[in-house]
Structure formats: C-alpha cells, structure tokens
Design a protein around this motif. Structure first.
Motif, PDB file in Angstrom:
ATOM      1  N   LEU A  14       0.861  -1.182   0.000  1.00 46.16           N
ATOM      2  CA  LEU A  14       0.000   0.000   0.000  1.00 46.16           C
ATOM      3  C   LEU A  14       0.901   1.237   0.000  1.00 46.16           C
ATOM      4  O   LEU A  14       1.818   1.349   0.819  1.00 46.16           O
ATOM      5  N   ASN A  15       0.622   2.151  -0.917  1.00 46.86           N
ATOM      6  CA  ASN A  15       1.461   3.343  -1.070  1.00 46.86           C
ATOM      7  C   ASN A  15       0.600   4.597  -0.929  1.00 46.86           C
ATOM      8  O   ASN A  15      -0.235   4.889  -1.769  1.00 46.86           O
ATOM      9  N   TYR A  16       0.843   5.331   0.173  1.00 47.79           N
ATOM     10  CA  TYR A  16       0.124   6.585   0.435  1.00 47.79           C
ATOM     11  C   TYR A  16       1.103   7.766   0.528  1.00 47.79           C
ATOM     12  O   TYR A  16       0.830   8.752   1.207  1.00 47.79           O
ATOM     13  N   CYS A  17       2.235   7.642  -0.137  1.00 43.75           N
ATOM     14  CA  CYS A  17       3.257   8.680  -0.030  1.00 43.75           C
ATOM     15  C   CYS A  17       2.752  10.010  -0.604  1.00 43.75           C
ATOM     16  O   CYS A  17       2.114  10.035  -1.666  1.00 43.75           O
ATOM     17  N   GLY A  18       3.038  11.107   0.107  1.00 40.18           N
ATOM     18  CA  GLY A  18       2.756  12.443  -0.400  1.00 40.18           C
ATOM     19  C   GLY A  18       1.291  12.734  -0.642  1.00 40.18           C
ATOM     20  O   GLY A  18       0.949  13.532  -1.527  1.00 40.18           O
ATOM     21  N   LYS A  19       0.416  12.163   0.166  1.00 40.28           N
ATOM     22  CA  LYS A  19      -1.022  12.375  -0.014  1.00 40.28           C
ATOM     23  C   LYS A  19      -1.572  13.498   0.861  1.00 40.28           C
ATOM     24  O   LYS A  19      -2.772  13.760   0.854  1.00 40.28           O
ATOM     25  N   GLY A  20      -0.716  14.129   1.641  1.00 39.46           N
ATOM     26  CA  GLY A  20      -1.179  15.213   2.507  1.00 39.46           C
ATOM     27  C   GLY A  20      -1.994  14.737   3.690  1.00 39.46           C
ATOM     28  O   GLY A  20      -2.791  15.497   4.237  1.00 39.46           O
ATOM     29  N   PHE A  38       3.758   2.217   2.723  1.00 38.04           N
ATOM     30  CA  PHE A  38       4.518   3.438   2.479  1.00 38.04           C
ATOM     31  C   PHE A  38       3.647   4.658   2.767  1.00 38.04           C
ATOM     32  O   PHE A  38       2.635   4.878   2.092  1.00 38.04           O
ATOM     33  N   LEU A  39       4.050   5.427   3.798  1.00 39.41           N
ATOM     34  CA  LEU A  39       3.297   6.623   4.203  1.00 39.41           C
ATOM     35  C   LEU A  39       4.228   7.833   4.279  1.00 39.41           C
ATOM     36  O   LEU A  39       3.996   8.779   5.034  1.00 39.41           O
ATOM     37  N   ASN A  40       5.284   7.822   3.491  1.00 40.29           N
ATOM     38  CA  ASN A  40       6.291   8.884   3.515  1.00 40.29           C
ATOM     39  C   ASN A  40       5.712  10.222   3.043  1.00 40.29           C
ATOM     40  O   ASN A  40       4.800  10.258   2.221  1.00 40.29           O
ATOM     41  N   SER A  41       6.274  11.313   3.614  1.00 44.87           N
ATOM     42  CA  SER A  41       5.950  12.672   3.151  1.00 44.87           C
ATOM     43  C   SER A  41       4.478  13.011   3.302  1.00 44.87           C
ATOM     44  O   SER A  41       3.793  13.404   2.354  1.00 44.87           O
ATOM     45  N   ASN A  42       3.975  12.847   4.521  1.00 38.32           N
ATOM     46  CA  ASN A  42       2.642  13.303   4.885  1.00 38.32           C
ATOM     47  C   ASN A  42       2.753  14.200   6.109  1.00 38.32           C
ATOM     48  O   ASN A  42       3.842  14.730   6.393  1.00 38.32           O
ATOM     49  N   LYS A  43       1.650  14.373   6.857  1.00 40.74           N
ATOM     50  CA  LYS A  43       1.669  15.204   8.063  1.00 40.74           C
ATOM     51  C   LYS A  43       1.134  14.427   9.254  1.00 40.74           C
ATOM     52  O   LYS A  43       0.543  14.982  10.180  1.00 40.74           O
ATOM     53  N   ILE A  44       1.374  13.127   9.227  1.00 44.54           N
ATOM     54  CA  ILE A  44       0.868  12.238  10.273  1.00 44.54           C
ATOM     55  C   ILE A  44       1.586  12.532  11.595  1.00 44.54           C
ATOM     56  O   ILE A  44       2.820  12.642  11.648  1.00 44.54           O
ATOM     57  N   THR A  45       0.811  12.652  12.681  1.00 42.94           N
ATOM     58  CA  THR A  45       1.384  12.988  13.988  1.00 42.94           C
ATOM     59  C   THR A  45       1.427  11.798  14.941  1.00 42.94           C
ATOM     60  O   THR A  45       2.190  11.808  15.905  1.00 42.94           O
ATOM     61  N   GLU A  46       0.602  10.772  14.672  1.00 41.73           N
ATOM     62  CA  GLU A  46       0.537   9.635  15.605  1.00 41.73           C
ATOM     63  C   GLU A  46       0.458   8.322  14.851  1.00 41.73           C
ATOM     64  O   GLU A  46      -0.122   8.249  13.750  1.00 41.73           O
ATOM     65  N   ILE A  47       1.036   7.300  15.451  1.00 39.14           N
ATOM     66  CA  ILE A  47       0.858   5.925  14.964  1.00 39.14           C
ATOM     67  C   ILE A  47      -0.130   5.259  15.910  1.00 39.14           C
ATOM     68  O   ILE A  47       0.139   5.157  17.120  1.00 39.14           O
TER      69      ILE A  47
END
Length: 511
Positions: A14-20, A38-47
C-alpha cells in the motif's frame, strides 16, 4: 514466475506517499495481509496502537511526517525488516524495540533522540543503522552485541565516546562519524577515517588495554644557546654545567618522568635538536604533531628576528597546533625584551614565555611546571591502547634494532597476534607518533622501518659533512657512497638516498 512474484508483492503493498494525510489512514489497518506500507511525506502525527493488527508487515515507511511518540504496539510487529522514521520529531525509542528480531534496516535520521535504550543491543539481525542529526550523547555499550551490523551512521550528534565494545561487532565495515565530539579515539587513528577507527576498536576489544601517559618534548633553536644543558638541568637539578660541553650534532634523545596534577606518571621523551644550520634539513623527519616544543634563545645573539621567524614557522608548519614555550636561557648573564604580544598574535600556539638559567637553575622548576600543565592538555595523554601494541613496541626497543625489514616487523607482530593488515596499521600509528619512521606508501622506503632515528640521521649527516663532497659543491655520484657509508650495508644505500630525496635534501642531476 518472476511476474507472478511481482504481482504478489504489489498485492501486498500500500502506497500513500505524499497524499497530505494528517492522520494514519484507518483503512490500511483492515489490510492485515499487507507486507509493505509506504506513508512517507505526509503530516501524520501519531501511529495508532491498532497498528498491531498488521502482523505480516515487513517494511514500514513513515519518514517525513510529524510523529513524536512511538507506541509499544509498533514493536509487536515481529516480521518487520525495515523501518523508515527519518525526519520526524521522535525523542525516545522504547525498550520494546528489542522484540524486532528480524529488523535489518532502521532509519532514524533527523529526529530529536537523546538516548538509545540498553535493549538496543539485542537487535541481532540489524545490519544498517542511520541515526544522523539527532542529539545522542552516547551509544549503548552493548552495541558490540550487534554482530551483523555493517554500517553505522551517527553523523552530527553530541557523542563524546565510542564504546570499545563496538569492536565486537565483527561485521562492522563503515562508520560515518563526523560532526561529533569523540575524544576516546587517538587523533592519529581518528584522522585516518572509518576503517582505522574500526581496526582500533576491534584490537582494543579483543585485548587487554593499557592507558598511555607519554609525550614528546622537542627543543629547538640555534646552536650554542644551551638547549642540551637546559634539558640536563630539568632532568637533574644538581647538574653542573660542563663548560666544554660539545654542541649537539643532529639529534640526541633522552627521557624523564613528570608527575601530573592527577598523580599520573608521564614519560617525557626529550628530543634535543642540533642548532647548526647544516642539520636543519633533517629536523623535518621528526617534528611531529601532538608534541610540546621549547624554542630556546639567548639575548647575546644579534639575529633574534631571523631565529624567531625561522623556528616558529617551522614548528607551526610541521608541528601544527602543538604548544610552544619560548625560553630565554642564560638570563643570569643578559636579557633582552621581545615583543611577546605580537608573537602570540602571529603564532597562536605560543603558551608562555620563560626566563631561565641552566647554570644557576633560575626559572627551571617553573618551566617544568608549565611543561607539565601543557602536557596534561594534550589530547592523546591517557589514550587507551591494546596491550599487544605496547608489548610490540617494548620488544623492538629492547632488542636495540636500528632498522627492521617489513617482513621481519610483520613476523614480530604475528607473534603477538597481529595479522599483516593490523601490523601495517600499527606501523602507521607509530610513525605518526614519531616512535619510528615507516613510509608505507613509498615504493622503495615501504620495505624498511627506521626504528632508530639516530641511525638514519647519522647516515645523512655523514654524507652532508663529507669534506670532498663539500669541496665539490655538494655534487657526488653513487660510486662515492661506499667511501661515505663504509660502516653501513650497501643494501641500505638506496634507502638513505630515497629518504633524502623525499625530504628534498638531495636531488638528481643528469645520470
């Protein structure tokens, strides 16, 4: 077959890179079979703790987000092999990280991490650790348990000590270490880079270690200013000056013991350099960094500006930032004021000015205190070295070798458990310290170690001082060498010639 494997991988990715994205996408937590997220380059604050559902996850990329805390549930994903957490705001790593038995790649660059947990050493599969640009002050001692670690990137932290246990990480082949304040690696080794540091740590971790309290003091200055008498007075305060004292020709080497403010005995190797101009060219063999220099002058000389300019520039060039003490000898007879402020501005490594009399003893004890004070501040004082390194040096010194062929030297090292590679590394270290000379990158000189400096320099002086060569304006041929070097083996003529060529004392004309 390969196409099928690729399709299967895509189905588990699953690729969600750069989705804001501002939050971790809940729908991914329903895909319990995914292996690559893949969740690179977002604004996620918590896992979210519910990430524990993704038990098949092998690769997790959460780099370039705004994560501050890592939930312990993340470390229940025991199939994880790669984690990207670079460029976040993470401050701590939970001890539970030890549960990731399959973890090979861990990216933690550009966070706010101040400490790694002691449990970190249980990551037995870890091969590559990237933790540059954090706030680490140290590394856990049990890093040595990371037997599969190959690369360690710790650039730009606040690390002061590299644990010697790191040498037990047998697979370690590269460390990126710049931008720290590491102080427990000898400078001669540190300056040679990653491979040298790893070799040193591995030797230290497999052998008993010895703390070295030893320094080199070099006295320079023009002839007949009393350098030799001053050293004798420093060593024995009851010494009476011999009015018939012969000026030093070349170099004399002696030693004395000082007691530091911490009650450590410091062995001080005293190098007394002949001041006659004809010997100046050979001084460059032995003027080394991380030493202490005494420049001796006397007020009766009329060429003080030339003296100061020559010697202080030579020391700055070859001794780098080694401390210098300016000493006026024979102050009981005459003293002349000098512009101390300008000298200190021009030569930043001047640490003090002293007036002494080797004849009466005036100022000598104060000079010894100043020397002790400066020696205690030298970086290498108190360095830890593998005991076998010290034992090899003692063995060579005990046998009074003038020189060693490289094959004989390696044989000696092998008796103490060093292989050829480690032996050559050690020769380079001792060369930098000025213990002996080994020009291992020179096509001819690499085959010989000059163990006794006098042996090499005396051969040079014999040629320089030979009357018929002087009368011939310095011109000689190879046929003349047997007349000059009668007591030396002919096989060494080429070594002396190459040594003099290297330091531009001689050069060839025609054939």
């Amino acid at each position: 077959m390969n196409n099928n494997n690729n399709m299967q991988s895509l189905n588990k990715t699953l690729n969600y890179c750069g989705k804001g994205l501002n939050i971790f996408p809940e729908e991914t937590l329903e895909c319990i079979d995914i292996e690559y997220l893949f969740l690179n380059s977002n604004k996620i604050t918590e896992i979210p703790p519910s990430i524990i559902r993704l038990q098949n996850l092998k690769v997790l990329d959460l780099g370039n987000n705004q994560i501050k805390l890592l939930p312990v549930e993340l470390f229940e994903l025991e199939k994880l092999e790669t984690i990207y957490l670079s460029n976040n705001f993470i401050r701590t790593i939970p001890e539970k990280i030890a549960k990731l038995k399959r973890l090979k790649y861990l990216y933690l660059d550009n966070n706010l991490i101040e400490e790694l947990p002691s449990e970190f050493g249980r990551l037995k599969s870890l091969e590559h650790l990237y933790i540059c640009n954090n706030k680490l002050n140290s590394l856990p001692q049990n890093f040595g348990n990371l037997t599969n670690l190959k690369t360690l990137f710790i650039l730009n932290n606040n690390i002061k000590l590299l644990p010697t246990e790191l040498g037990n990480a047998k697979g370690l082949s590269f460390i990126l270490y710049e931008g720290n304040n590491i102080s427990n690696i000898p400078l001669e080794i540190f300056s040679k880079g990653s491979k040298a540091i790893i070799t040193y740590l591995k030797e230290l971790s497999t052998d008993e270690k010895v703390q070295l309290f030893e320094a080199k003091l070099l006295t320079v200055g023009e002839g007949a200013v009393g350098k030799t008498c001053l050293l004798k007075k420093m060593k024995d305060f009851d010494y009476k000056i011999d009015e018939n004292q012969v000026s030093t020709e070349g170099i004399d080497i002696d030693s004395m013991t000082l007691i530091s403010n911490n009650s450590n005995e410091i062995k001080l190797n005293l190098w007394d350099f002949g001041g006659q101009e004809i010997y100046h060219s050979t001084h460059q063999f032995f003027l080394t960094r991380r030493s202490i220099y005494i420049f001796v002058w006397e007020a009766r000389r009329d060429d003080l500006n030339v003296q100061f300019d020559y010697w202080l520039n030579v020391i700055s060039l070859l001794g780098k930032d080694s401390p210098i003490l300016i000493v006026c000898n024979k102050s009981d007879e005459r003293y002349k004021n000098i512009d101390e402020a300008t000298l200190k501005t021009t030569f930043k490594n001047i640490k003090g000015f002293h007036k002494v009399s080797a004849k009466t003893g005036e100022g000598v004890k104060e000079l010894i205190k100043a020397i002790t004070h400066e020696i205690e501040k030298l970086d290498h004082i108190g360095d830890y070295l593998p005991k076998k390194w010290i034992d090899i040096r003692k063995y060579i010194a005990k046998n009074n070798y003038n020189y060693l062929s490289i094959s004989d030297y390696i044989q000696i090292c092998e008796k103490y458990g060093l292989n050829k590679s480690s032996a050559l590394f050690l020769s380079e270290y001792y060369h930098d310290l000025g213990v002996f000379l080994h020009f291992k990158d020179h096509d001819i000189l690499k085959d010989l170690i000059f163990v006794n400096p006098d042996w090499a320099t005396e051969a040079v002086y014999k040629l320089i001082d030979t009357k018929f060569i002087q009368e011939n304006f310095g011109i000689f041929s190879s046929a003349d060498l047997s007349k000059v070097w009668q007591e030396y083996k002919e096989v060494h003529y080429k070594n002396f010639i190459e040594l003099m060529k290297k330091f531009e004392i001689i050069f060839g004309i025609g054939d």
